[in-house]
Design an enzyme around this catalytic site. Structure first.
Site, short mmCIF file in Angstrom:
data_model
loop_
_atom_site.label_atom_id
_atom_site.label_comp_id
_atom_site.label_asym_id
_atom_site.label_seq_id
_atom_site.Cartn_x
_atom_site.Cartn_y
_atom_site.Cartn_z
CG HIS A 151 -4.65 3.48 -9.27
ND1 HIS A 151 -4.90 4.11 -8.08
CD2 HIS A 151 -5.40 4.12 -10.20
CE1 HIS A 151 -5.76 5.09 -8.27
NE2 HIS A 151 -6.08 5.13 -9.55
CG ASN A 209 -5.54 9.98 -12.99
OD1 ASN A 209 -4.97 10.60 -13.88
ND2 ASN A 209 -6.56 9.18 -13.23
N GLY A 260 -7.08 13.96 -10.22
CA GLY A 260 -8.22 13.09 -10.50
C GLY A 260 -8.12 11.72 -9.86
CG HIS A 278 -5.63 4.55 -15.12
ND1 HIS A 278 -6.98 4.24 -14.99
CD2 HIS A 278 -5.34 5.37 -14.08
CE1 HIS A 278 -7.46 4.87 -13.91
NE2 HIS A 278 -6.49 5.56 -13.34
CG HIS A 325 -1.85 1.17 1.24
ND1 HIS A 325 -3.08 1.17 0.61
CD2 HIS A 325 -1.73 2.41 1.79
CE1 HIS A 325 -3.68 2.33 0.79
NE2 HIS A 325 -2.87 3.12 1.50
#
Ligand code: AMP
Ligand code: ZN
Length: 113
Positions: free
Chosen positions: A99, A86, A92, A101, A46
């Site tokens: 993470h 982001n 955003g 994308h 995390h």
């Protein structure tokens, strides 16, 4: 992290469609895809956001990008792709576990909105 959506997904406590996994990284299909191919890649560990990357955890970001190359090979994305991170409110970011994308299989416009 007890109450983190992406920690729960990586642990299998919340279902997801797995695309790739290794000891450092988990990748799964985005539930609201923005391209014909849309994966979310996370480190198992995390980390809240890109603003929290340090000398202690940056090797995990390198592992994310190794996974990007492996997934591109696995999924036949020779035509190209885009990796997006982001960060924070203005960036955003809606889930507080870092993470990336991975978007592909359409012509992506630049600059983004
Ligand atoms: P971001 O807006 O950059 O924080 O990205 C969060 C992403 O997580 C969005 O693209 C969502 O569609 C995706 N997402 C949220 N919940 C899930 C879920 N349960 N399974 C897969 N993707 C999800
Ligand atoms: Zn988490």
């Amino acid at each position: 992290m007890a109450d983190c959506l992406f920690c729960k997904i990586a642990a299998g406590e919340i279902p997801s469609t797995k695309i790739y996994e290794d000891e450092a990284v988990y990748a799964f299909a985005d539930i609201n895809p923005q391209a014909p191919f849309h994966a979310i890649i996370i480190p198992h560990e995390h980390i809240v956001s890109a603003a929290e990357i340090t000398g202690e955890n940056s090797h995990l970001i390198a592992k994310v990008y190794e996974a990007v190359a492996k997934i591109a090979q696995q999924e036949g994305l020779q035509k190209g792709f885009r990796v997006v991170n982001n960060c924070g409110e203005d960036g955003g970011q809606t889930v507080g576990h870092i993470h990336f994308h991975l978007l592909a299989r359409r012509n992506l416009q630049w600059p983004p909105g």
